[in-house]
Design a protein around this motif. Structure first.
Motif, mmCIF file in Angstrom:
data_model
loop_
_atom_site.group_PDB
_atom_site.id
_atom_site.type_symbol
_atom_site.label_atom_id
_atom_site.label_comp_id
_atom_site.label_asym_id
_atom_site.label_seq_id
_atom_site.Cartn_x
_atom_site.Cartn_y
_atom_site.Cartn_z
ATOM 1 N N GLN A 116 -12.486 -124.831 -29.086
ATOM 2 C CA GLN A 116 -13.355 -125.475 -30.070
ATOM 3 C C GLN A 116 -13.162 -126.977 -29.957
ATOM 4 O OE1 GLN A 116 -12.438 -123.884 -33.951
ATOM 5 N NE2 GLN A 116 -14.080 -122.396 -33.842
ATOM 6 N N ARG A 117 -14.229 -127.674 -29.658
ATOM 7 C CA ARG A 117 -14.112 -129.129 -29.495
ATOM 8 C C ARG A 117 -13.926 -129.800 -30.848
ATOM 9 N NH1 ARG A 117 -18.533 -131.276 -27.518
ATOM 10 N NH2 ARG A 117 -19.785 -129.436 -27.858
ATOM 11 N N LYS A 118 -13.262 -130.947 -30.821
ATOM 12 C CA LYS A 118 -12.819 -131.590 -32.061
ATOM 13 C C LYS A 118 -13.488 -132.941 -32.262
ATOM 14 C CE LYS A 118 -8.234 -129.496 -31.500
ATOM 15 N NZ LYS A 118 -6.798 -129.788 -31.275
ATOM 16 N N ASP A 154 -8.169 -122.651 -32.414
ATOM 17 C CA ASP A 154 -9.125 -123.671 -31.955
ATOM 18 C C ASP A 154 -9.862 -123.225 -30.705
ATOM 19 O OD1 ASP A 154 -8.283 -125.349 -34.012
ATOM 20 O OD2 ASP A 154 -6.699 -126.215 -32.780
ATOM 21 N N ASP A 170 -14.010 -133.815 -26.374
ATOM 22 C CA ASP A 170 -13.698 -134.111 -27.769
ATOM 23 C C ASP A 170 -14.103 -135.549 -28.081
ATOM 24 O OD1 ASP A 170 -12.533 -131.591 -28.187
ATOM 25 O OD2 ASP A 170 -10.610 -132.284 -27.408
ATOM 26 N N THR A 230 -13.419 -120.819 -29.216
ATOM 27 C CA THR A 230 -14.660 -120.129 -29.550
ATOM 28 C C THR A 230 -14.487 -118.614 -29.441
ATOM 29 O OG1 THR A 230 -15.376 -120.375 -27.244
ATOM 30 C CG2 THR A 230 -16.097 -122.056 -28.808
ATOM 31 N N ASN A 286 -21.501 -133.224 -25.898
ATOM 32 C CA ASN A 286 -21.949 -131.855 -25.649
ATOM 33 C C ASN A 286 -22.228 -131.621 -24.170
ATOM 34 O OD1 ASN A 286 -21.826 -130.897 -28.297
ATOM 35 N ND2 ASN A 286 -23.831 -131.734 -28.792
ATOM 36 N N THR A 334 -13.867 -129.341 -36.618
ATOM 37 C CA THR A 334 -14.574 -128.773 -35.470
ATOM 38 C C THR A 334 -15.860 -129.566 -35.215
ATOM 39 O OG1 THR A 334 -13.708 -126.582 -35.995
ATOM 40 C CG2 THR A 334 -15.586 -126.676 -34.505
ATOM 41 N N PHE A 335 -16.067 -129.942 -33.966
ATOM 42 C CA PHE A 335 -17.262 -130.709 -33.605
ATOM 43 C C PHE A 335 -18.425 -129.742 -33.379
ATOM 44 C CE2 PHE A 335 -19.984 -132.753 -30.336
ATOM 45 C CZ PHE A 335 -20.379 -133.845 -31.093
ATOM 46 N N GLU A 336 -19.439 -129.835 -34.235
ATOM 47 C CA GLU A 336 -20.551 -128.883 -34.170
ATOM 48 C C GLU A 336 -21.905 -129.587 -34.128
ATOM 49 O OE1 GLU A 336 -18.555 -125.155 -36.632
ATOM 50 O OE2 GLU A 336 -19.726 -126.646 -37.728
ATOM 51 N N HIS A 337 -21.936 -130.852 -33.724
ATOM 52 C CA HIS A 337 -23.202 -131.581 -33.684
ATOM 53 C C HIS A 337 -24.119 -130.956 -32.622
ATOM 54 C CE1 HIS A 337 -26.058 -134.849 -33.675
ATOM 55 N NE2 HIS A 337 -25.389 -135.467 -34.634
ATOM 56 N N PRO A 338 -25.384 -130.672 -32.954
ATOM 57 C CA PRO A 338 -26.263 -129.962 -32.004
ATOM 58 C C PRO A 338 -27.016 -130.863 -31.036
ATOM 59 C CG PRO A 338 -27.363 -130.183 -34.126
ATOM 60 C CD PRO A 338 -26.003 -130.822 -34.288
#
Length: 510
Positions: free
Chosen positions: A175-177, A92, A268, A94, A263, A199-203
């Motif tokens: 890696q944020r959740k 978890d 998280d 980057t 972000n 994994t939290f991947e919102h831009p």
């Protein structure tokens, strides 16, 4: 020369023989006594102090947090200075591979002008044994060496610096959740968890949010102040948390706002689904399982549960009046098995004693209809900051035009700005019209398409307003008519009663 080497070899062999005899035949207590005096003697001529940080301490199979923080802190120095490296896989993160020093390697560190040395060592087991946990047999540790004149500096300042920096690097690289709560029936069992995550991947970011720059800056300053106020919250005696209420029509960017906050702060997100929580106890258990540096989100809270006592009483009254047929019994059983989280339980979750566990958390509620929420739920101190996300204005439109079309100015901007002042349109609808749907569509095409969409929305709004006015007029007319008919019936009833009374009086006179 040859004789000198021969004598030196004999001396070394004699010393090794004596050491072997000492370790093998001297009684244990006598060896400890001799070694303690030997250390005291050496300390007079050896000016350095050593501190040992074991990899495993105390609890069974639990890795020391201090050891992990030191390993992370030294990873950059290890990869650039050490000759023998060891690759460690970090879950978890980057940066999934972290380099650390191999055994018996060392690096130097200089902090505030003081030079210190770190080495990795390993205590091999003295006896061979079969173990299911071989990592526990080999006791690895970091050894910190420094001059004794810096004892206070190292113990009070340097070690805290290393631990804090190591934890900060771990948080930065993790890696944020994005977590959601599991139903309680899945909490028990091997490796079962109360929260599952991806994994939290919102831009989303504040740069891409369709919002006035002044309001955006106000929110950023508020978040920054909160994240840096650990000591301040402790000073005033409050839990280190802050509540935000996001409200406004659908499509105004409430979810994007939450992602931008996460972000910006590198937090998280725990998306709490209240309808799967059976009671207040389960709600508290979920809260305990959340970590610091996180955002707890309850979206559309007005739709999640009936949280006011009046609604609960009304439901109960309606149930009591209904006949106890099989269908209603099944409905009652379903309602009894559903969530029994109360308003009191939710308030304790937000602002009670249990809310202080963890620290550095945001609690965010979203709703489309703020007037439906109980005032006790959204008062200041629970929901500290209320943020209204409304329809798209000209400044928000310019942000969307920059995002979707990479356009800062255009001759159609003035027209669109005037139209948005007259027509209510959500940022989601504006963005949909600005997004090119084919390779042939350019900025001019998309902006013209938006103008047509605004015209259509205005016409629909006028028609809707006219329809609502017509229905309102019909309702008022019907109410007047019903009231008139009611008055006529009352008058007829009174006339009939008077007539009957007068007939009775005449008969009595006769």
């Amino acid at each position: 020369m040859g004789e000198t080497w021969t004598q030196l070899g004999s001396l070394i062999a004699s010393i090794m023989f004596l050491c072997a005899m000492f370790g093998e035949y001297f009684p244990y207590h006598l060896r400890i006594l001799i070694m303690s005096y030997n250390k005291k003697l050496v300390s007079y001529v050896y000016p350095y102090i050593q501190i040992r940080f074991n990899e495993f301490t105390g609890e069974f199979l639990k890795r020391s947090e201090a050891y992990a923080a030191i390993e992370t802190y030294l990873s950059t120095k290890s990869s650039s200075e050490a000759k023998n490296l060891k690759a460690v896989v970090i879950k978890d993160s980057t940066q999934p591979v972290q380099f650390s020093m191999d055994e018996n390697e060392g690096v130097a560190d200089i902090f505030e002008g003081v030079k210190l040395w770190w080495t990795v060592k390993n205590d091999a087991p003295r006896t061979q044994s079969i173990s299911f946990f071989p990592e526990m047999e080999e006791k690895r540790f970091y050894m910190l060496t420094f001059h004794k004149s810096h004892r206070d500096f190292v113990c009070k300042t340097y070690i805290n610096h290393v631990l804090q920096q190591g934890k900060a690097i771990t948080l930065k690289n993790r890696q944020r959740k994005l977590c959601t709560n599991n139903p309680s029936q899945n909490w028990n069992g091997y490796r079962s968890k109360k929260w599952s995550h991806v994994t939290f991947e919102h831009p989303a970011s504040f740069d891409t949010l369709a919002m006035e720059s002044k309001k955006k800056e106000e929110i950023i300053n508020d978040l920054t102040k909160f994240s840096q106020s650990k000591d301040y919250y402790a000073k005033i005696g409050k839990a280190w948390k802050r509540g935000y209420l996001l409200y406004g029509p659908p499509g105004t960017g409430k979810s994007s706002m939450i992602a931008a906050m996460a972000n910006f702060l590198m937090y998280d997100i725990y998306d709490l689904e209240l309808t799967t929580v059976k009671d207040n106890t389960e709600l508290r258990r979920l809260l305990i399982e959340t970590t610091s540096k996180s955002i707890i989100v309850i979206e559309d809270i007005d739709c999640s549960l009936d949280l006011t006592g009046q609604r609960m009483k009304k439901k109960k009254k309606e149930k009591d009046e209904e006949p106890k047929d099989p269908v209603s019994k099944m409905k009652e059983e379903e309602e009894e098995s559903s969530s029994k989280v109360t308003l009191s339980g939710l308030l304790n979750f937000i602002d009670g004693l249990w809310s202080a566990s963890g620290g550095e958390r945001l609690i965010i509620f979203t709703t489309n209809y703020v007037e439906k929420l109980d005032p006790a739920l959204i008062r200041r101190g629970r929901m500290d900051k209320h943020i209204e996300l409304s329809y798209c204005g000209f400044e928000a439109f310019k942000v969307l035009a920059k995002n979707y079309l990479d356009v800062d100015s255009h001759h159609l901007f003035t027209t669109i700005g005037h139209m948005l002042e007259e027509t209510k349109m959500t940022p989601a609808d504006v963005a949909e019209n600005l997004m090119p749907k084919s390779l042939d569509e350019d900025a001019d095409t998309c902006l013209e398409k938006l103008i047509e969409a605004i015209k259509t929305a205005k016409e629909e709004a006028i028609k809707k307003a006219e329809e609502e006015a017509r229905l309102k007029a019909e309702k008022e007319e019907k109410e007047k008519k019903d009231a008139a008919e009611k008055d006529v019936k009352v008058d007829e009833s009174l006339a009939k009663e008077v007539k009957e009374n007068s007939v009775g009086v005449v008969k009595d006179d006769k």
